[in-house]
Design a protein around this motif. Structure first.
Motif, PDB file in Angstrom:
ATOM      1  N   ARG B  66     118.721 127.659  80.914  1.00  0.00           N
ATOM      2  CA  ARG B  66     118.196 127.012  82.116  1.00  0.00           C
ATOM      3  C   ARG B  66     119.168 127.076  83.283  1.00  0.00           C
ATOM      4  O   ARG B  66     118.808 126.780  84.413  1.00  0.00           O
ATOM      5  N   GLU B  73     111.284 125.068  82.513  1.00  0.00           N
ATOM      6  CA  GLU B  73     110.712 123.859  81.900  1.00  0.00           C
ATOM      7  C   GLU B  73     109.588 123.262  82.728  1.00  0.00           C
ATOM      8  O   GLU B  73     108.804 122.480  82.231  1.00  0.00           O
ATOM      9  N   GLU B  74     109.521 123.621  84.022  1.00  0.00           N
ATOM     10  CA  GLU B  74     108.538 122.929  84.870  1.00  0.00           C
ATOM     11  C   GLU B  74     107.366 123.805  85.285  1.00  0.00           C
ATOM     12  O   GLU B  74     106.279 123.287  85.553  1.00  0.00           O
ATOM     13  N   HIS B 129     105.377 129.541  80.947  1.00  0.00           N
ATOM     14  CA  HIS B 129     106.579 129.253  80.155  1.00  0.00           C
ATOM     15  C   HIS B 129     106.672 127.780  79.786  1.00  0.00           C
ATOM     16  O   HIS B 129     106.906 127.426  78.645  1.00  0.00           O
ATOM     17  N   SER B 130     106.434 126.921  80.804  1.00  0.00           N
ATOM     18  CA  SER B 130     106.779 125.503  80.619  1.00  0.00           C
ATOM     19  C   SER B 130     106.073 124.912  79.398  1.00  0.00           C
ATOM     20  O   SER B 130     106.682 124.199  78.611  1.00  0.00           O
ATOM     21  N   ILE B 133     107.679 125.916  76.125  1.00  0.00           N
ATOM     22  CA  ILE B 133     108.919 125.163  75.920  1.00  0.00           C
ATOM     23  C   ILE B 133     108.599 123.754  75.450  1.00  0.00           C
ATOM     24  O   ILE B 133     109.109 123.252  74.456  1.00  0.00           O
ATOM     25  N   ALA B 134     107.636 123.131  76.184  1.00  0.00           N
ATOM     26  CA  ALA B 134     107.312 121.729  75.896  1.00  0.00           C
ATOM     27  C   ALA B 134     106.790 121.550  74.476  1.00  0.00           C
ATOM     28  O   ALA B 134     106.935 120.490  73.880  1.00  0.00           O
ATOM     29  N   LYS B 177     112.514 120.247  69.466  1.00  0.00           N
ATOM     30  CA  LYS B 177     112.652 120.489  70.912  1.00  0.00           C
ATOM     31  C   LYS B 177     114.104 120.787  71.299  1.00  0.00           C
ATOM     32  O   LYS B 177     114.377 121.636  72.141  1.00  0.00           O
TER      33      LYS B 177
ATOM     34  N   ARG C 904     102.280 118.700  78.834  1.00  0.00           N
ATOM     35  CA  ARG C 904     103.743 118.679  78.885  1.00  0.00           C
ATOM     36  C   ARG C 904     104.241 117.244  78.865  1.00  0.00           C
ATOM     37  O   ARG C 904     105.228 116.923  78.223  1.00  0.00           O
TER      38      ARG C 904
END
Lengths: 455, 216, 979
Positions: B66, B73-74, B129-130, B133-134, B177, C904
């Motif tokens: 990151r 992540e966002e 992507h986010s 990841i989440a 995570k 999320r």
């Protein structure tokens, strides 16, 4: 020929002329194939067909380059000539199979001389039918996505879609037809090979004959194979054309959504297919002067099949009208009224006349054996069948459930080019068959002659 | 004189059988052609303006993903590091390194560095992507042993079937995570099973294989 | 800017040369396949413009070599507030006749992509009109003016500045004598201030305002009635009875979006507990309010005046003898009058801008009498900069130009050469002006007629401010740097003033700095940023003022006019898409079906069926219309609900210069005389015998016995709500699909839909729906995913009109899905009917099988054949190529984005968190979208009402999109009369 043209043929009338002998037949037919240069009429016919074939290629290129938009199709009428003509062509082809396979199983003597014509016709019509669905795709390049193969996309075809059934049926039908034709023609190719004079022809037909030398074993296998294939082809052709009918019956479209389509289509196949065969038989008979091999007996029989077809079709037309009028669906009724009196009215009425009314003349024996008349009636039927396919394909879409989205259909020049082009493809192929393959099944007619003798 | 000797019959049969076999081979090609390396571009490391080494930066210096891929992540895109980000360090160290020439150029002339894509998706695929990841899908699941790549190469075919293999059965590809950005993570007996993670992350496999998840 | 200009210019030149070369054709074939078809759609000249513009754009966009698809270009330094893959909203405002409507422009990766209404703005309340939605396309339009030109020769901005300085010196010497400024209707405080300072520096200067669709008569009536200029603002929530006179209340009046919102809210009886307003309308040509009216009369303008006097007389708002004259509609009017009188204090009479002063006075008088003033109608100080009547103003300007009194003219915005009254012959008089400057978005008629033409910056490209109908100020902030080198009026005036500061940002900011200090608003930065963020400057709405209506109105009015001798009357009206012509270059608006005619790419002379019969005319006949000496040829469109003997001529078409709009339709301005701007007698109408193909998108006008539109009356709803909609629950052999978690669904209220077409354009903007051009529309290939069907019922001359928005129904038993052979259209587990473009092979069976005909097919590569800047597409949605099917997706991209965010954050999606593009823009909130499984979601509530139904129920498709029946609130007195 000692037959009078006014009386109906006696039941035991000779299928082939009395003066036809085994040897003469072989020579008669083979010579047509082996003759040094084709007769003038052949060149004329081919000369007319080939430019149309070129047109086919041109319109294909144009279509694939500029896209489906060059046709008159639109929303709501998203299916136009292409699908109507697909049905039309596949019906003609099916007719060929019906004559050659169905009547082989019924052991109808008259079938033997005409079956090769029927099969050649079928093989020439099938590519036309096969091209249409591909041409009408928005992205023709991807038609192979209908094949059930495991692609890197990890998705499969949608087996609930009538179009997919149709695709599968068509593939099988085309392959089977080719094998069927070949299985039948094998001995004749050998005959031609044996009678061939030039080295080239000897080799050409020799290779095609696959080393056929007429041993009992070979005959046995050939007859069995042929019989089995007929037994497969006969029901297959019924199912193939019924599935084509399901393309419509399966649709939730006004005027299409009806269970009558499968038989309706099959009747259409019978009449239109036979009609073409009649026309071609008359052509071959006259062109290759095979009057005593393709006798009036054949025409008479074929004409009767046509007549039967038109009666069956008439029955279907009654039901076509009965459904919407008797039923409670407003949309269906309005659609049918539009079909009769809207912008499709001309084709609607002329189709009924050409397919049902006029063919009733065939009740009269004289008409059945008067070749020009017969030819014209059959031509009318072919045109009428095209109009029929066109009418119900367009009308159901144009007058749909949502009045605000009613539309009409104007064919463009490229729609007509597609029609003319496929006709060109058909004729070109048929004329090539005429020239390079025995157009009458020597082997089978020989059997007939033997039977005649034994009578 | 006879043109065909008896032996000709042999040719016929061989020819017939030959065509069948040929057909079979052609059919086979449908499966084989797409998966040959040339077409999948697996293990393909294209020429880059700067020979950037993840091996050095991640495994060597221990930078977190990151640090450079700031938005991973966002948002949908992981975010290619801007020249400025490179320069946060390289304005201090390796300031004159030849291999960083185009980096300095970019900053001086204010023109972006022209990287060559290693992972490229068609426009009709909308990858995010986010969310991966989440939901505990580690970088290496798609990017392979990225932490040990001296030059970045393509680790997977990116074929739809490959995406689906995970979307239809995500369990084996999930991890805790806190391990998502760990390029050397391995499943150990202590790690919770994929099933438990699935429930923990509220992953609904039914929905995952809907076309609309990736195609809009 | 200049480097961009340079490049643009070189490309432009090279094109001019290129166009003459034979290689051009081949080049075009390569650059733009289907050149043939485009030429069919546009004539060659315009095609060249297209190409030129596209190449100019190519020049603009190309900074360095084009990046190939395999390349990846990161920022050198990530700009603040830009997060790739996230969209952000920036507030601003867009103006129509000077009045501002607040917008939020959504940016993706720093590019403005989509316009939404600003919920905090009083004139928008979150809704947006079609033209607002389309404004984003104009921003990117490569055909916009890009070059500074002097006397038709390409020049540079620097040249202009130089020239202007000399001019300024001379003017100073002459105290500004001969200096004129012509603007549109003006509400911008900062610009007004700037013009004021120009006035100070050049006392001789004179400022003219001109809007072709001006509201002079409204203003005149106000001065006559109230003794001073006032604006009228309305409160429709309180109005139980509305009486519209050719009213544009919910269509084009300033604040129409806000009014429409309240109007619809008061007409959802199923949700408001059995109450709804009743609307009467008398009008000469159909209006949206008329279409929604419970009782509507179509009548000639003179009849309207007389009828209104009659009503006024009955209500005691005028002398008794007004009630004496007999009228064909006496019963109707009496009933209406009685009804109005019975609802004192809860009524509103509204007259449209096209109505004469007399009608406005009468309306005011009735409102006054019925106690509307202060309740449903409030008076506020005028929002526009005061000016003499605009018609007078433009006339005087024209005269002065003719008599050589004008030697310097700045035209900042309007296009008088095109739209000034015909008899002024503005173009000819403009030639007498030695130094004329035109600042315009397009190289339009006026621009090419002026000595200097300057490309204007789009409202999204410059700073500025403007006021809403209620006075609220919005500070406009640019959404992008000028794409085509546009300039703002501030710059030009600043140079004229010789001020050192010429950039609009500083000027606007300084103005508000001063003003904030005067109004002591405290910390300026906080105020400034607050105003920009919200899009509204707090506490700037005009307070209600009290003004007494002067009595003895009768004295003011001319004696009741005798009924006119019959004879055709030409009515001039704004076009629903092109407005006054300023929107005529916007492809989306050109292809937007007009609410009533459903026409695209053309305007037509609208004639009532009865009149058409008399004249022996039918739709698509070309007629020659003569007013005085001027003649214009126009195609006829027979429009149900049009008043007899009235020929409506939509304005805003037939440009001769500019962008895409040039040469499209006929120019009705040529017939429009200055004395009577809105209605004028026609000398004669002659049938030329030619036919002209009009591209409408509607097949049949009536529902032909289908259950498409179900309707009932308010009584029915209150007595037996179940009786209104017929529901059939067909049984199915198959088990129903189960949707355990989420089930997306939509509910559309037909009562609320006013047919404004905003949703159609919103959908087009959001979902990258391409335009196809007139020929393709004629071929039935229009691409709109969402359409608004217009159905008539009742007699052709006085029909009831219903608007029905039709998106994809997302059927649970979708007929389209089963027939696709390749799984290109499938159902997902939340009930969406997905269309997977990249899997589609284009059999079009799905379209055949769709009973609702909502599927659209790319017969040609529409998205790629018209040059639209690639960066203007919405990156969240695939751009579809040739040969694939497409359709409404319920804005799946919005669903996914929200879904991913929610996932999320490990939370449920909140109700109303996902709004579809059509729902978001709808001014009347007719559309609700949400989760059918969420018991207390808005969509479930609406679907729960007894008048909820689905289309073609008996097909058992189980649509997710359902409709609320039309509920009418007829006046029993009138109903009896008719039956």
């Amino acid at each position: 020929m000692t037959m009078s043209v006014t009386r109906e043929l006696p039941a035991d009338a000779p299928v082939v002329g009395p003066d036809v002998t085994l040897t003469s037949l072989s020579h008669e037919v083979s010579n047509r194939v082996l003759m040094e240069r084709a007769p003038r009429w052949w060149w004329v016919g081919f000369g007319l067909s080939f430019p149309l074939f070129i047109l086919f290629v041109i319109q294909l290129a144009w279509l694939f380059n500029y896209g489906i938009g060059v046709w008159g199709v639109r929303i709501p009428v998203a299916w136009g000539f292409a699908i109507a003509e697909y049905v039309w062509w596949i019906a003609l082809a099916s007719g060929g199979t019906i004559v050659s396979a169905l009547f082989f199983l019924t052991r109808s003597p008259w079938r033997s001389a005409t079956n090769r014509i029927a099969e050649s016709m079928l093989l020439s019509a099938v590519p036309c039918a096969g091209m249409m669905p591909i041409m009408h795709l928005g992205r023709p390049g991807f038609f192979y996505w209908l094949f059930p193969y495991s692609s890197v996309m990890g998705v499969w075809p949608q087996v609930r879609s009538p179009l997919w059934w149709d695709f599968i049926c068509l593939i099988c039908y085309i392959l089977m037809s080719i094998f069927y034709y070949y299985a039948g023609i094998l001995p004749d190719l050998a005959t031609v090979r044996d009678l061939a004079q030039t080295r080239f022809k000897k080799i050409f037909y020799g290779v095609l004959a696959l080393g056929w030398h007429g041993s009992t074993r070979q005959w046995q296998n050939q007859r069995i194979t042929y019989a089995i294939m007929s037994a497969i082809m006969a029901p297959m052709v019924v199912s193939v054309h019924s599935v084509v009918g399901l393309d419509y019956a399966g649709g939730l479209t006004v005027g299409w959504h009806s269970t009558q389509f499968p038989p309706y289509f099959f009747f259409g196949a019978v009449i239109s297919g036979t009609a073409v065969i009649v026309m071609l038989t008359i052509l071959v008979r006259w062109g290759y002067s095979l009057q005593n091999v393709l006798t009036e007996y054949h025409l008479n029989a074929l004409a009767k099949v046509v007549l039967t077809g038109s009666v069956m079709l008439g029955f279907a037309y009654v039901w076509e009208a009965f459904g919407p009028i008797y039923g409670s669906d407003v949309a269906a009724r309005t659609e049918f009224l539009q079909r009769m009196f809207g912008f499709t009215a001309p084709t609607f009425w002329s189709e009924k006349i050409l397919n049902v009314v006029i063919p009733q003349l065939l009740w009269i024996p004289f008409v059945r054996r008067n070749q020009p008349l017969l030819f014209l009636i059959c031509l009318g039927i072919i045109v009428g069948m095209w109009q029929e396919r066109y009418t119900f394909t367009i009308s159901g879409l144009a007058n749909n459930y949502i009045p605000s989205y009613w539309g009409v259909f104007y064919p463009t020049v490229w729609d007509w080019a597609a029609l003319a082009g496929t006709i060109g493809l058909f004729l070109t192929m048929f004329f090539l068959f005429l020239r390079f393959a025995p157009i009458v099944s020597i082997a089978e007619v020989r059997e007939i002659i033997e039977e005649e003798k034994s009578k | 004189m006879a043109i065909f000797r008896p032996s000709a019959n042999l040719f016929v049969s061989t020819a017939l059988i030959g065509t069948v076999i040929l057909g079979a081979f052609l059919l086979l090609a449908i499966w084989v052609v797409p998966v040959v390396g040339y077409n999948t571009e697996e293990r393909y490391a294209p020429e880059q303006p700067i020979p950037f080494s993840h091996k050095h930066h991640v495994s060597g210096l221990g930078l977190d993903c990151r640090y450079c891929h700031t938005t991973v992540e966002e948002t949908s895109t992981a975010g290619m590091p801007s020249t400025k980000i490179c320069m946060t360090c390289h304005s201090q160290i390796w300031t004159n390194a030849a291999m960083l020439k185009s980096d300095r150029q970019s900053l001086a002339q204010d023109v972006p560095i022209r990287w060559t894509r290693v992972y490229t998706l068609p426009d009709y695929v909308f990858f995010d992507h986010s969310i991966h990841i989440a939901k505990g899908v580690g970088c290496t699941e798609c990017h392979g042993p990225i932490g040990d790549m001296p030059l970045t190469w393509k680790a997977h075919t990116l074929y739809m079937s490959w995406c689906l293999s995970c979307h239809r059965d995500p369990a084996p590809h999930l991890r805790p995570k806190d391990q998502v950005f760990n390029p050397h993570w391995n499943r150990t007996p202590s790690t919770p099973s994929g099933k438990t993670l699935m429930t923990a992350y509220h992953i609904n496999t039914k929905i995952l294989s809907d076309c609309g998840i990736c195609h809009r | 800017m200049s480097p961009l200009n340079q490049r643009a210019r070189t490309y432009w030149r090279s094109l001019e040369e290129l166009a003459e070369k034979p290689e051009f054709a081949t080049f075009v074939e390569r650059e733009a396949p289907r050149f043939r078809d485009i030429v069919n759609a546009f004539d060659r000249r315009r095609f060249l413009q297209l190409m030129a513009a596209s190449m100019a754009l190519g020049g603009l966009s190309a900074c360095g070599p084009e990046p190939n698809p395999r390349q990846l270009l990161p920022y050198v330094d990530i700009p603040e507030n830009v997060v790739l893959g996230r969209n952000r909203y920036y507030a601003s405002a867009i103006t129509q006749d000077g009045y501002a409507t607040g917008v939020l422009v959504s940016h993706i990766a720093g590019r403005p992509i989509k316009v939404e209404g600003n919920p905090d703005h009083p004139a928008s309340l979150g809704g947006a009109s079609a033209s607002m939605q389309a404004s984003i396309l104009t921003l990117y339009d490569p055909q916009r003016a890009q070059l500074v030109a002097a006397h038709g020769q390409i020049a540079t901005w620097e040249n202009f500045v130089g020239a202007l300085h000399d001019r300024r010196k001379r003017l100073l010497a002459r105290k500004g004598d001969g200096l004129r400024i012509l603007t549109g209707a003006m509400t911008s405080p900062s610009l007004i201030a700037q013009i004021a300072s120009v006035q100070k520096q050049f006392p001789g200067m004179r400022w003219h305002q001109w809007e072709p669709l001006n509201r002079d008569s409204e203003h005149a009536a106000a001065i006559m009635g109230f003794g001073k200029p006032v604006d009228r603002a309305f409160d429709l929530r309180k109005a139980e009875r509305i009486f519209g006179i050719g009213s544009d209340l919910i269509s084009t009046a300033p604040g129409n979006l806000a009014y429409a919102r309240d109007f619809a809210a008061a007409r959802r009886p199923a949700e408001t507990g059995g109450t709804m307003s009743r609307v009467y309308a008398i009008e000469s040509t159909p209006t949206l309010l008329g279409a929604k009216a419970d009782h509507r009369l179509a009548m000639r303008p003179d009849e309207i005046a007389r009828s209104l006097r009659y009503v006024a007389g009955l209500l005691g708002a005028g002398p008794q003898d007004w009630t004496q004259q007999e009228s064909a509609h006496a019963t109707w009017l009496k009933a209406a009058a009685v009804d109005l009188a019975a609802h004192r204090g809860a009524t509103l009479v509204h007259a449209g801008r096209e109505q004469p002063v007399e009608v406005h006075l009468l309306a005011d008088a009735i409102n006054d009498k019925l106690g509307a003033i202060g309740t449903t109608l409030r008076l506020i100080a005028p929002v526009q900069a005061d000016s003499e009547p605009q018609r007078q103003s433009i006339t005087e300007l024209a005269d002065d130009m003719a008599s050589g009194k004008v030697d310097t003219l700045f035209i900042l915005g309007p296009n008088p050469v095109y739209d000034a009254p015909a008899d002024l012959d503005f173009a000819a008089k403009l030639r007498h002006v030695p130094f004329s400057v035109c600042l315009s978005l397009y190289d339009d008629e006026t621009a090419v007629a002026c000595t200097w033409r300057i490309p204007a910056a789009h409202e999204y490209e410059r700073w500025g401010d403007a006021r809403a109908f209620d006075g609220t100020v919005t500070i406009q902030q640019p959404q992008a740097r000028p794409l085509y080198g546009g300039h703002s009026p501030y710059e030009i005036l600043a140079i004229l003033l010789g001020s050192p500061i010429t950039d609009d940002y500083t000027m606007v900011r300084d103005y508000w700095h001063q003003r904030a200090q005067q109004e002591n608003r405290g910390d300026f930065d906080a105020f400034w940023h607050g105003s920009l963020r919200v899009g509204v400057v707090p506490k700037t709405a005009e307070p209600t003022i009290s003004a007494a209506l002067q009595s003895n109105l009768a004295a003011k009015l001319p004696p009741t006019a005798a009924p006119r001798a019959n004879g055709l009357l030409a009515l001039f009206r704004a076009d629903e898409g092109n407005w006054d012509g300023s929107c005529a270059n916007n492809a989306w608006l050109l292809e937007m079906p007009r609410p009533f005619t459903r026409l695209t790419w053309d305007n037509a002379a609208l004639i009532a069926p009865s009149t058409a019969e008399q004249l022996g005319l039918s739709t698509q006949d070309v007629i020659e219309i003569a007013v005085g000496q001027t003649k214009v040829n126009a195609p006829v469109f027979v429009l149900p609900g049009q008043a007899a003997d009235c020929v409506t001529l939509p304005l805003g078409w037939g440009h001769t210069a500019g962008g895409l709009g040039a040469g499209v339709g006929f120019n009705a301005y040529r017939l429009r005389p200055s004395p009577s701007e809105w209605a004028t007698p026609i000398t004669y109408v002659a049938k030329t015998g030619d036919k002209y193909r009009l591209a409408t998108t509607q097949g049949q006008d009536r529902i032909l016995g289908r259950d498409l539109v179900q309707e009932g009356t308010l009584e029915q709803l209150n007595d037996s709500p179940q009786s209104i909609v017929k529901k059939s629950k067909p049984e199915s052999l198959y088990p129903e699909y189960q949707y355990p978690d989420r089930a997306w669904a939509m509910a559309i209220d037909l009562n609320s839909c006013i047919g404004c077409q905003a949703c159609v354009i919103a959908c087009q903007a959001e979902n990258n729906v391409p335009i196809v051009g007139k020929d393709q529309v004629l071929d039935g290939r229009v691409m709109h995913w969402l359409r608004i069907d217009r159905y008539y019922s009742g007699p052709a001359d006085a029909p009831d009109t219903t608007f029905e928005p039709v998106p994809c129904m997302h059927c649970e038993n979708a007929p389209c899905e089963v027939v696709c052979p390749v799984h290109a259209t499938v159902h997902d587990h939340e009930g969406l009917n997905l269309m997977v473009y990249n899997r589609c092979v284009g059999t079009r069976f799905c379209s055949n099988n769709c009973p609702y005909k909502v599927r659209r097919f790319n017969f040609y590569p529409y998205a790629f054949e018209r040059d639209r800047p690639p960066n203007s597409w919405n990156p969240e949605v695939s751009v579809r190529d040739r040969g694939v099917m497409e359709k409404c997706t319920y804005c799946i991209q919005r669903i996914r984005t929200t879904q991913i965010d929610a996932e999320r954050e490990n939370r449920k999606i909140r109700d109303g968190e996902i709004v579809t593009a059509c729902q978001q823009t709808c001014p009347t909130q007719a559309i609700i979208f949400g989760d059918k499984n969420d018991r207390d979601s808005a969509v479930v509530k609406r679907k729960a009402t007894p008048i909820d139904y689905v289309l073609l129920d008996d097909l058992n498709t189980r649509p997710r999109t359902s409709y609320s029946a039309v509920i009418r609130n007829p006046n029993p007195a009138i109903e009896e009369k008719q039956s």
